[in-house]
Write a protein that holds these residues in place. Structure first.
Motif, PDB file in Angstrom:
ATOM      1  N   TYR A 277       0.868  -1.185   0.000  1.00  0.00           N
ATOM      2  CA  TYR A 277       0.000   0.000   0.000  1.00  0.00           C
ATOM      3  C   TYR A 277       0.898   1.226   0.000  1.00  0.00           C
ATOM      4  O   TYR A 277       1.640   1.468   0.951  1.00  0.00           O
ATOM      5  CB  TYR A 277      -0.901  -0.005   1.236  1.00  0.00           C
ATOM      6  CG  TYR A 277      -1.924   1.113   1.246  1.00  0.00           C
ATOM      7  CD1 TYR A 277      -3.172   0.942   0.650  1.00  0.00           C
ATOM      8  CD2 TYR A 277      -1.640   2.337   1.853  1.00  0.00           C
ATOM      9  CE1 TYR A 277      -4.113   1.964   0.648  1.00  0.00           C
ATOM     10  CE2 TYR A 277      -2.569   3.363   1.856  1.00  0.00           C
ATOM     11  CZ  TYR A 277      -3.805   3.167   1.258  1.00  0.00           C
ATOM     12  OH  TYR A 277      -4.739   4.179   1.251  1.00  0.00           O
ATOM     13  N   LEU A 278       0.844   1.991  -1.106  1.00  0.00           N
ATOM     14  CA  LEU A 278       1.735   3.129  -1.294  1.00  0.00           C
ATOM     15  C   LEU A 278       0.926   4.406  -1.461  1.00  0.00           C
ATOM     16  O   LEU A 278      -0.043   4.437  -2.234  1.00  0.00           O
ATOM     17  CB  LEU A 278       2.603   2.925  -2.540  1.00  0.00           C
ATOM     18  CG  LEU A 278       3.341   1.582  -2.679  1.00  0.00           C
ATOM     19  CD1 LEU A 278       4.046   1.522  -4.023  1.00  0.00           C
ATOM     20  CD2 LEU A 278       4.329   1.395  -1.539  1.00  0.00           C
TER      21      LEU A 278
ATOM     22  N   HIS B 187       4.270   8.537  -3.651  1.00  0.00           N
ATOM     23  CA  HIS B 187       5.444   7.687  -3.424  1.00  0.00           C
ATOM     24  C   HIS B 187       6.178   7.430  -4.734  1.00  0.00           C
ATOM     25  O   HIS B 187       5.572   7.371  -5.810  1.00  0.00           O
ATOM     26  CB  HIS B 187       5.016   6.361  -2.795  1.00  0.00           C
ATOM     27  CG  HIS B 187       6.155   5.568  -2.243  1.00  0.00           C
ATOM     28  ND1 HIS B 187       6.884   4.683  -3.014  1.00  0.00           N
ATOM     29  CD2 HIS B 187       6.723   5.552  -1.009  1.00  0.00           C
ATOM     30  CE1 HIS B 187       7.826   4.138  -2.267  1.00  0.00           C
ATOM     31  NE2 HIS B 187       7.748   4.651  -1.044  1.00  0.00           N
ATOM     32  N   ALA B 188       7.490   7.250  -4.618  1.00  0.00           N
ATOM     33  CA  ALA B 188       8.328   7.048  -5.808  1.00  0.00           C
ATOM     34  C   ALA B 188       7.935   5.817  -6.603  1.00  0.00           C
ATOM     35  O   ALA B 188       8.141   5.761  -7.824  1.00  0.00           O
ATOM     36  CB  ALA B 188       9.796   6.946  -5.393  1.00  0.00           C
TER      37      ALA B 188
ATOM     38  N   ASP C  91      13.066   1.071   6.134  1.00  0.00           N
ATOM     39  CA  ASP C  91      13.130   2.238   7.011  1.00  0.00           C
ATOM     40  C   ASP C  91      11.870   3.103   6.909  1.00  0.00           C
ATOM     41  O   ASP C  91      11.612   3.912   7.796  1.00  0.00           O
ATOM     42  CB  ASP C  91      14.362   3.081   6.683  1.00  0.00           C
ATOM     43  CG  ASP C  91      15.645   2.407   7.147  1.00  0.00           C
ATOM     44  OD1 ASP C  91      15.613   1.801   8.225  1.00  0.00           O
ATOM     45  OD2 ASP C  91      16.654   2.486   6.439  1.00  0.00           O
ATOM     46  N   GLU C  92      11.091   2.953   5.844  1.00  0.00           N
ATOM     47  CA  GLU C  92       9.852   3.715   5.727  1.00  0.00           C
ATOM     48  C   GLU C  92       8.620   2.825   5.915  1.00  0.00           C
ATOM     49  O   GLU C  92       7.497   3.266   5.746  1.00  0.00           O
ATOM     50  CB  GLU C  92       9.782   4.400   4.356  1.00  0.00           C
ATOM     51  CG  GLU C  92       9.667   3.439   3.180  1.00  0.00           C
ATOM     52  CD  GLU C  92       9.525   4.133   1.835  1.00  0.00           C
ATOM     53  OE1 GLU C  92       9.831   5.345   1.751  1.00  0.00           O
ATOM     54  OE2 GLU C  92       9.104   3.463   0.873  1.00  0.00           O
ATOM     55  N   MET C  93       8.860   1.569   6.309  1.00  0.00           N
ATOM     56  CA  MET C  93       7.767   0.617   6.440  1.00  0.00           C
ATOM     57  C   MET C  93       7.013   0.819   7.749  1.00  0.00           C
ATOM     58  O   MET C  93       7.603   0.873   8.824  1.00  0.00           O
ATOM     59  CB  MET C  93       8.313  -0.810   6.380  1.00  0.00           C
ATOM     60  CG  MET C  93       7.232  -1.869   6.270  1.00  0.00           C
ATOM     61  SD  MET C  93       6.605  -1.999   4.593  1.00  0.00           S
ATOM     62  CE  MET C  93       8.046  -2.637   3.758  1.00  0.00           C
TER      63      MET C  93
ATOM     64  N   GLU D  78      -1.204   9.716   5.223  1.00  0.00           N
ATOM     65  CA  GLU D  78      -0.668  10.982   5.724  1.00  0.00           C
ATOM     66  C   GLU D  78       0.786  11.195   5.282  1.00  0.00           C
ATOM     67  O   GLU D  78       1.425  12.160   5.694  1.00  0.00           O
ATOM     68  CB  GLU D  78      -0.747  11.012   7.260  1.00  0.00           C
ATOM     69  CG  GLU D  78      -2.157  11.069   7.815  1.00  0.00           C
ATOM     70  CD  GLU D  78      -2.887  12.342   7.424  1.00  0.00           C
ATOM     71  OE1 GLU D  78      -2.239  13.423   7.414  1.00  0.00           O
ATOM     72  OE2 GLU D  78      -4.089  12.272   7.103  1.00  0.00           O
ATOM     73  N   GLY D  79       1.294  10.270   4.478  1.00  0.00           N
ATOM     74  CA  GLY D  79       2.654  10.414   3.980  1.00  0.00           C
ATOM     75  C   GLY D  79       3.727   9.994   4.957  1.00  0.00           C
ATOM     76  O   GLY D  79       4.889  10.379   4.819  1.00  0.00           O
ATOM     77  N   LEU D  80       3.341   9.174   5.940  1.00  0.00           N
ATOM     78  CA  LEU D  80       4.288   8.776   6.978  1.00  0.00           C
ATOM     79  C   LEU D  80       5.013   7.476   6.661  1.00  0.00           C
ATOM     80  O   LEU D  80       5.798   6.996   7.480  1.00  0.00           O
ATOM     81  CB  LEU D  80       3.553   8.657   8.323  1.00  0.00           C
ATOM     82  CG  LEU D  80       3.001   9.979   8.856  1.00  0.00           C
ATOM     83  CD1 LEU D  80       2.133   9.733  10.078  1.00  0.00           C
ATOM     84  CD2 LEU D  80       4.139  10.922   9.203  1.00  0.00           C
ATOM     85  N   GLY D  81       4.747   6.886   5.511  1.00  0.00           N
ATOM     86  CA  GLY D  81       5.441   5.669   5.150  1.00  0.00           C
ATOM     87  C   GLY D  81       4.602   4.792   4.239  1.00  0.00           C
ATOM     88  O   GLY D  81       3.582   5.218   3.688  1.00  0.00           O
TER      89      GLY D  81
END
Length: 314
Positions: A168-169, A173-174, A189-191, A236-239
């Protein structure tokens, strides 16, 4: 000695307290104590060392408890044989389900099972894997639904289905423009993770480890107790996060557009019915397996999957 007396012995051995054991056996404490005393007098030995707190088994008491478990199980098996011969599928059945399976799978099969087997009294508990294993071994669960393999010698597993992981992105997200992603694309690290104790979390960690994706400090920014929270945090862009496939079916259409399948072989978890090798109440276990198979076969059609271990490999 009687089966009931042996059941009292097993209860005291487990709870290490006569009062608590009596409560669990639905008898008074004096009644339970008297029956255990009768066995000790009959055998002319002490099963419990009452001078210790909590109460401890004596050396001979431990051997008696081991044998008592076999005797009580075999007595229960006689009841099973009679019920199967009569074609009766009913009675109390205690089922444990792990938290990451229960919200999606239970609504799919419960109503069908209740209608088809109205004489079965299902007692269902949401439990983590460690508690499920403990209760199965101690006879407090008849079966469980969990991610496998568990590698437990005393337990048997029947696979119900293989459930792929889905990424789920968030929209910015890139990787959001890729129709399919690879495990190597994951940045641990962003999971966003489930809290420690969830086997799905362990599965995600093991997936990342197998592809060299775990950072050396193992420092994850956010953890939660539910997939719903993880999705909101990702929005919310937190990961980013990974979800089990069945959970994605309940997302709204906007959120579904943020899902990204993995390239084959897709990482997946194995979900199984788990029960003691004594196979007590196997006729109900078979009925449960058949019911779940009937509703799940149309929901998951992925074939080329790679099973990720649910066991922590810290």
């Amino acid at each position: 000695m009687t089966i009931t007396q042996l059941q009292y012995v097993l209860a005291v051995a487990e709870y290490k307290n006569f009062t608590l054991a009596a409560e669990k056996c639905f008898v008074t404490q004096p009644t339970l104590s008297m029956q255990i005393q009768k066995i000790e007098d009959e055998l002319n030995i002490l099963i419990f060392d009452r001078s210790k707190k909590p109460i401890q088994l004596t050396d001979i008491g431990q051997k008696i408890v081991n044998q008592a478990k076999n005797i009580v199980n075999e007595a229960d098996r006689i009841k099973d044989i009679v019920e199967q011969q009569k074609g009766f599928i009913g009675g109390e059945f205690r089922l444990g389900i792990i938290p990451t399976v229960m919200p999606t799978l239970l609504p799919m099969f419960l109503n069908n099972f209740i209608k088809k087997y109205p004489k079965v009294k299902l007692i269902i508990e949401e439990l983590n894997t460690a508690e499920i294993v403990h209760r199965l071994k101690n006879g407090h669960l008849d079966a469980a639904i969990a991610a496998t393999p568990l590698e437990e010698e005393r337990l048997k597993e029947i696979v119900l289905y293989f459930e792929p992981f889905v990424a789920y992105l968030p929209d910015n997200h890139a990787l959001s423009q890729k129709s399919e992603i690879e495990v190597n694309d994951l940045n641990v690290d962003e999971m966003l993770m489930l809290q420690d104790g969830h086997c799905f979390r362990d599965g995600v960690l093991n997936l990342c480890r197998s592809n060299g994706g775990v950072s050396s400090n193992g420092n994850f920014r956010l953890e939660s107790g539910s997939f719903e929270t993880l999705v909101k945090l990702a929005d919310e862009g937190l990961g980013t996060t990974l979800l089990p496939y069945l959970h994605t079916l309940n997302l709204n259409e906007t959120d579904k557009r943020k899902l990204h399948q993995f390239k084959e072989p897709k990482p997946a978890r194995e979900v199984s019915l788990v029960f003691p090798k004594t196979e007590l109440k196997i006729h109900i276990i078979d009925a449960l397996r058949s019911t779940i198979a009937g509703v799940i076969k149309g929901a998951i059609v992925f074939q080329n999957v790679q099973i990720v271990s649910p066991l922590s490999k810290k």
